[in-house]
Design a protein around this motif. Structure first.
Motif, mmCIF file in Angstrom:
data_model
loop_
_atom_site.group_PDB
_atom_site.id
_atom_site.type_symbol
_atom_site.label_atom_id
_atom_site.label_comp_id
_atom_site.label_asym_id
_atom_site.label_seq_id
_atom_site.Cartn_x
_atom_site.Cartn_y
_atom_site.Cartn_z
ATOM 1 N N LEU A 185 35.347 -43.880 -14.126
ATOM 2 C CA LEU A 185 35.324 -42.909 -15.221
ATOM 3 C C LEU A 185 36.739 -42.871 -15.769
ATOM 4 C CD1 LEU A 185 33.678 -40.798 -16.800
ATOM 5 C CD2 LEU A 185 34.551 -39.085 -15.193
ATOM 6 N N TYR A 186 36.894 -43.208 -17.028
ATOM 7 C CA TYR A 186 38.188 -43.522 -17.645
ATOM 8 C C TYR A 186 38.412 -42.572 -18.818
ATOM 9 C CZ TYR A 186 41.598 -46.696 -19.982
ATOM 10 O OH TYR A 186 42.700 -47.272 -20.583
ATOM 11 N N ALA A 187 39.564 -41.905 -18.853
ATOM 12 C CA ALA A 187 39.851 -40.958 -19.932
ATOM 13 C C ALA A 187 41.251 -41.199 -20.474
ATOM 14 C CB ALA A 187 39.734 -39.520 -19.425
ATOM 15 N N SER A 188 41.384 -41.135 -21.793
ATOM 16 C CA SER A 188 42.699 -41.218 -22.431
ATOM 17 C C SER A 188 42.761 -40.209 -23.564
ATOM 18 C CB SER A 188 42.972 -42.636 -22.951
ATOM 19 O OG SER A 188 42.040 -42.996 -23.950
ATOM 20 N N LEU A 189 43.951 -39.651 -23.763
ATOM 21 C CA LEU A 189 44.181 -38.605 -24.752
ATOM 22 C C LEU A 189 44.949 -39.202 -25.920
ATOM 23 C CD1 LEU A 189 43.501 -35.530 -24.674
ATOM 24 C CD2 LEU A 189 45.902 -35.145 -24.050
ATOM 25 N N ALA A 190 44.405 -39.091 -27.118
ATOM 26 C CA ALA A 190 45.071 -39.626 -28.303
ATOM 27 C C ALA A 190 45.780 -38.492 -29.043
ATOM 28 C CB ALA A 190 44.062 -40.334 -29.201
ATOM 29 N N GLU A 191 46.074 -38.708 -30.323
ATOM 30 C CA GLU A 191 46.837 -37.725 -31.097
ATOM 31 C C GLU A 191 46.048 -36.424 -31.240
ATOM 32 O OE1 GLU A 191 44.086 -39.766 -33.839
ATOM 33 O OE2 GLU A 191 45.541 -40.452 -32.352
ATOM 34 N N PRO A 192 46.764 -35.303 -31.424
ATOM 35 C CA PRO A 192 46.046 -34.036 -31.633
ATOM 36 C C PRO A 192 45.110 -34.145 -32.830
ATOM 37 C CG PRO A 192 48.388 -33.642 -31.301
ATOM 38 C CD PRO A 192 48.216 -35.128 -31.452
ATOM 39 N N ALA A 193 43.878 -33.719 -32.634
ATOM 40 C CA ALA A 193 42.899 -33.826 -33.709
ATOM 41 C C ALA A 193 43.134 -32.805 -34.806
ATOM 42 C CB ALA A 193 41.485 -33.657 -33.156
ATOM 43 N N SER A 194 44.111 -31.889 -34.619
ATOM 44 C CA SER A 194 44.431 -30.923 -35.659
ATOM 45 C C SER A 194 44.930 -31.616 -36.910
ATOM 46 C CB SER A 194 45.498 -29.942 -35.160
ATOM 47 O OG SER A 194 46.656 -30.639 -34.749
ATOM 48 N N GLU A 195 45.376 -32.851 -36.768
ATOM 49 C CA GLU A 195 45.799 -33.619 -37.928
ATOM 50 C C GLU A 195 44.598 -34.092 -38.746
ATOM 51 O OE1 GLU A 195 48.143 -36.750 -36.350
ATOM 52 O OE2 GLU A 195 49.529 -35.427 -35.293
ATOM 53 N N ASN A 196 43.415 -33.971 -38.207
ATOM 54 C CA ASN A 196 42.201 -34.389 -38.912
ATOM 55 C C ASN A 196 41.501 -33.155 -39.494
ATOM 56 O OD1 ASN A 196 41.879 -37.391 -37.975
ATOM 57 N ND2 ASN A 196 42.394 -36.226 -36.146
ATOM 58 N N ALA A 197 41.045 -33.263 -40.681
ATOM 59 C CA ALA A 197 40.379 -32.131 -41.337
ATOM 60 C C ALA A 197 39.165 -31.697 -40.538
ATOM 61 C CB ALA A 197 39.974 -32.524 -42.760
ATOM 62 N N GLY A 198 39.023 -30.387 -40.390
ATOM 63 C CA GLY A 198 37.846 -29.835 -39.733
ATOM 64 C C GLY A 198 37.912 -29.812 -38.230
ATOM 65 N N ALA A 199 39.056 -30.153 -37.634
ATOM 66 C CA ALA A 199 39.154 -30.169 -36.172
ATOM 67 C C ALA A 199 40.446 -29.511 -35.727
ATOM 68 C CB ALA A 199 39.062 -31.598 -35.658
ATOM 69 N N GLN A 200 40.781 -28.392 -36.328
ATOM 70 C CA GLN A 200 42.026 -27.702 -36.038
ATOM 71 C C GLN A 200 42.087 -27.289 -34.567
ATOM 72 O OE1 GLN A 200 44.561 -27.242 -38.224
ATOM 73 N NE2 GLN A 200 43.404 -28.486 -39.668
ATOM 74 N N GLY A 201 43.251 -27.549 -33.931
ATOM 75 C CA GLY A 201 43.484 -27.129 -32.565
ATOM 76 C C GLY A 201 42.818 -27.979 -31.511
ATOM 77 N N ALA A 202 42.228 -29.083 -31.893
ATOM 78 C CA ALA A 202 41.520 -29.940 -30.938
ATOM 79 C C ALA A 202 42.335 -31.202 -30.650
ATOM 80 C CB ALA A 202 40.146 -30.305 -31.475
ATOM 81 N N TRP A 203 41.910 -31.910 -29.588
ATOM 82 C CA TRP A 203 42.510 -33.182 -29.211
ATOM 83 C C TRP A 203 41.452 -34.278 -29.328
ATOM 84 C CZ3 TRP A 203 47.606 -33.927 -27.711
ATOM 85 C CH2 TRP A 203 48.353 -32.764 -27.510
ATOM 86 N N THR A 204 41.930 -35.496 -29.561
ATOM 87 C CA THR A 204 41.020 -36.647 -29.577
ATOM 88 C C THR A 204 40.948 -37.221 -28.168
ATOM 89 O OG1 THR A 204 41.655 -37.149 -31.847
ATOM 90 C CG2 THR A 204 40.515 -38.875 -30.619
ATOM 91 N N LEU A 205 39.775 -37.205 -27.585
ATOM 92 C CA LEU A 205 39.570 -37.685 -26.218
ATOM 93 C C LEU A 205 38.705 -38.933 -26.243
ATOM 94 C CD1 LEU A 205 39.840 -37.169 -23.119
ATOM 95 C CD2 LEU A 205 37.649 -35.948 -23.289
ATOM 96 N N ARG A 206 39.185 -39.967 -25.548
ATOM 97 C CA ARG A 206 38.389 -41.184 -25.383
ATOM 98 C C ARG A 206 37.941 -41.224 -23.933
ATOM 99 N NH1 ARG A 206 39.983 -46.726 -28.004
ATOM 100 N NH2 ARG A 206 38.198 -48.017 -27.439
ATOM 101 N N ILE A 207 36.638 -41.314 -23.709
ATOM 102 C CA ILE A 207 36.108 -41.311 -22.351
ATOM 103 C C ILE A 207 35.130 -42.473 -22.205
ATOM 104 C CG2 ILE A 207 34.278 -39.650 -22.938
ATOM 105 C CD1 ILE A 207 34.719 -38.488 -20.089
ATOM 106 N N LEU A 208 35.270 -43.201 -21.106
ATOM 107 C CA LEU A 208 34.458 -44.390 -20.882
ATOM 108 C C LEU A 208 33.944 -44.402 -19.454
ATOM 109 C CD1 LEU A 208 37.439 -45.442 -22.322
ATOM 110 C CD2 LEU A 208 35.936 -47.361 -22.816
ATOM 111 N N TYR A 209 32.827 -45.091 -19.260
ATOM 112 C CA TYR A 209 32.375 -45.414 -17.916
ATOM 113 C C TYR A 209 32.269 -46.923 -17.828
ATOM 114 C CZ TYR A 209 29.885 -45.548 -13.527
ATOM 115 O OH TYR A 209 29.537 -45.815 -12.221
ATOM 116 N N GLU A 210 32.991 -47.500 -16.865
ATOM 117 C CA GLU A 210 33.079 -48.962 -16.705
ATOM 118 C C GLU A 210 32.395 -49.363 -15.399
ATOM 119 O OE1 GLU A 210 34.842 -51.226 -18.595
ATOM 120 O OE2 GLU A 210 36.232 -50.056 -19.823
ATOM 121 N N PRO A 211 31.106 -49.736 -15.430
ATOM 122 C CA PRO A 211 30.411 -50.112 -14.191
ATOM 123 C C PRO A 211 31.025 -51.371 -13.559
ATOM 124 C CG PRO A 211 28.860 -49.724 -15.983
ATOM 125 C CD PRO A 211 30.213 -49.787 -16.590
ATOM 126 N N LEU A 212 31.206 -51.331 -12.266
ATOM 127 C CA LEU A 212 31.621 -52.487 -11.446
ATOM 128 C C LEU A 212 32.987 -53.054 -11.820
ATOM 129 C CD1 LEU A 212 28.226 -54.473 -11.381
ATOM 130 C CD2 LEU A 212 28.989 -52.682 -9.827
#
Length: 666
Positions: A597-624
């Motif tokens: 289970l893999y997670a990475s945090l990107a730029e604050p999503a507050s820079e994107n319209a409509g997502a004030q105060g949020a973060w961009t989260l990338r989450i993956l599941y890599e079997p085997l």
């Protein structure tokens, strides 16, 4: 003063290389023992002076000597000591110095350890090795001097690329260069054999341990680089067919073919010209990778974007070394004896198919890597991208029959084999592999047919490899104590082959599982956001500021549970390096054999319209995915076990040739 000592040491190393490039090979032609033995002392002198230069550069980095331009461009006073040390080879000039140091170390090892090699062959080999040293030492001194001074000296440096400030990548270049440069010795042996006009079983026995050592280092370097890309770059992948990845992969493919071809030359006296050609091609691809990475043709986190003059210099070296060796091959190869005859269904036939597939696969990767560069040059600057879709479509189908042949090959007899005997030995492994593929299809019920076929072939390779090993020790046919005794009596090379082939099968499980059944989501999260993903319940608890030795980070906290039970807490980071004015992504991973289970945090999503105060989260599941690293470790361990075989360490007996006199006869 220390940089001047390093610079002068490089000049002395070049002087010795020039002497070594002429005197021993001339001594071999004149039958002069003293001149031939001079190669030993000049090789030791080269490694001594090159080591002094490398130590001088490392000292400059550790002491933060900002009068040295290389230190200014790739270090900073606040950088941790480990990365000051690794900064020594983190630049174009420093990595080139490391390359030359390893080149001279391999030459010195041949000079000191290869006592079983015929004197004339050894002298010619060390002279050819010195030709390579001359090329790279002149390139470094004339265009890429690591000891250039800068005045006035700045108060501090510009820092090393933050992406390179990682323990995985600190070790990646030395291992990769040990592989690249290790093949230089095999190349030198091949050119020496062409000059001498003789290739036999003794020559193949001399070449095998050096080929195997280079292959082991290159395997470790590629695996470590892939692991670094997986956890450091934040995109969740372990291979992207980047051109700089490809230029390390091509020598590995060709080196694998060379390793198997040398076995046939040693055991059966066949494939002589093929083995010589593979030795030349393998090192030529290493040089080609050096040109591509350092010429400024590519922009990559791995590449050194430098001025075109350096690229032209390397291109000239490439033309002389590759062109000269191919010309010599064209002259000498037709006169080589063909060696032992064999039937198409034989171990020689299986190894020939193996090598042809590897050569075709290398050609495919080479085409996909160079075509965009030629297209850009011929189209007036128009860019063309050749990426994963091309390589996955063209390369992977070639690997499937290769995996089948790898499992079948050890069951084939030398010279000739009967299909009935082979089928009787492999039918159990084949039926079990088919059953495994069907079970996988029933369990997953999704994904392409090629994925299930690949899993079945990986199971076939693993089961066939274990079956062949059990035949060797007569497991289940004799009492267990006798089987253990037979296992202890097997050559280490046999155990190493079993471990390496099984390791590749294990790695294929990881390749397929993490590619075909991978899950991924990119979403905006705020403190308290809950996510159901791949059977996990993930809660984003928020982010906080933390300070590192030379960076400031936003660290997220993810609470992970499964079936109502807390199983992990992940802390992905987004780091900012003030000196380099650069931002990196640090992933956080929860690992087990089933997958990551893999997670990475990107730029604050507050820079994107409509997502004030949020973060961009990338989450993956890599079997085997961890089977990739386990299998890679097994490949390396298998190579090391084979390398420890006494037959390879002792080598072949010397050819019975008259002892040359100290003074040539009139």
């Amino acid at each position: 003063m220390i940089p001047e000592i390093g610079h002068f040491a490089l000049v002395l190393a070049l002087a010795l290389a020039l002497v070594q490039s002429v005197l021993p090979i001339w001594g071999a032609a004149r039958n002069d023992l003293i001149w031939m033995k001079s190669a030993t002392w000049s090789s030791l002198g080269q490694v001594f002076f090159t080591a002094i230069a490398f130590a001088a550069l490392m000292t400059s980095f550790v002491q933060s000597d900002f009068t040295v331009a290389n230190v200014v461009e790739n270090s900073h006073s606040l950088k941790p000591l480990l990365y000051k040390v690794s900064g020594t080879w983190g630049s174009h000039e420093g990595s080139l110095l490391l390359w030359v140091l390893i080149l001279t170390v391999f030459g010195a090892m041949v000079a000191m350890a290869a006592n079983n090699v015929a004197m004339r062959t050894k002298a010619r080999t060390l002279s050819v090795q010195a030709w390579i040293s001359v090329g790279f030492l002149t390139f470094m001194l004339f265009t890429s001097n690591p000891f250039d001074r800068i005045y006035p000296a700045p108060l501090d440096g510009q820092d090393l690329n933050p992406l390179l400030q990682d323990i995985g990548l600190a070790m990646h270049p030395p291992l990769l260069y040990l592989g690249y440069v290790g093949f230089s010795i095999v190349f030198s042996f091949a050119v020496a054999a062409l000059i001498e006009g003789r290739v036999d079983a003794a020559w193949a026995r001399w070449v095998r341990p050096w080929t195997l050592a280079a292959w082991v280092f290159l395997t470790a370097g590629i695996a470590l680089g892939s692991w670094w890309a997986y956890y450091e770059l934040g995109w969740g992948g372990w291979w992207f067919w980047d051109p700089v990845e490809n230029v390390s992969f091509m020598p590995w493919l060709m080196g694998t073919a060379l390793l198997h071809s040398a076995i046939v030359t040693e055991k059966r006296g066949a494939f002589k010209s093929w083995t010589i050609l593979l030795a030349i091609l393998t090192f030529s691809l290493s040089l080609l990778g050096t040109f591509i990475v350092r010429s400024g043709l590519l922009t990559s986190v791995h590449a050194f974007a430098v001025d075109p003059e350096r690229g032209l210099y390397i291109l000239g070296l490439l033309g002389v070394s590759i062109g000269g060796s191919f010309a010599l091959y064209a002259w000498r190869a037709p006169s080589m004896e063909s060696g032992g005859l064999f039937k198409p269904v034989s171990r020689e036939g299986g190894l020939l198919v193996n090598n042809l597939i590897l050569a075709a696969a290398t050609g495919t990767v080479l085409f996909g890597t160079l075509y965009p560069l030629f297209y850009e040059a011929l189209s007036g600057g128009k860019k063309l991208s050749v990426g994963p879709p091309f390589f996955n479509t063209s390369f992977i189908p070639m690997m499937l029959p290769l995996v089948f042949v790898m499992g079948l090959g050890p069951f084939l007899s030398w010279k000739r084999a009967t299909a009935g005997d082979v089928f009787a030995r492999v039918k159990i492994a084949g039926l079990l592999a088919i059953g495994f593929g069907l079970v996988a299809w029933y369990a997953f019920r999704g994904g392409p047919v090629l994925g299930y076929l690949s899993l079945g072939l990986a199971a076939w390779l693993l089961l066939a490899t274990l079956r062949e090993w059990s035949f060797r020790i007569r497991l289940f046919d004799v009492p267990l104590g006798e089987a253990v005794r037979r296992a202890r009596g097997l050559p280490r090379a046999a155990h190493g082959m079993t471990l390496a082939h099984a390791g590749l099968a294990v790695a294929i499980f990881g390749f397929v599982g993490s590619s075909v059944w991978k899950s991924e989501e990119i979403l905006f999260v705020k403190p308290g956001t809950e996510i159901q993903f791949a059977g996990f319940d993930v809660t984003f608890a928020g982010a906080e500021k933390v300070r590192g030795p030379n960076y400031i980070a936003d660290r997220g906290t993810l609470m992970v549970s499964q079936a109502g039970a807390h199983i992990a807490t992940l802390y992905p980071e987004r780091r900012f390096y003030p000196v380099a004015q650069s931002t990196t992504t640090e992933s956080s991973i929860r690992s087990n054999l089933a997958g990551d289970l893999y997670a990475s945090l990107a730029e604050p999503a507050s820079e994107n319209a409509g997502a004030q105060g949020a973060w961009t989260l990338r989450i993956l599941y890599e079997p085997l995915v961890n089977f990739i690293w386990i299998g890679s470790a097994m490949l390396v361990l298998g190579g090391l076990v084979s390398l420890s075989d006494r037959r390879l360490r002792v080598g072949a007996p010397k050819r019975k040739t008259p002892m040359p006199s100290a003074v040539p006869a009139e």
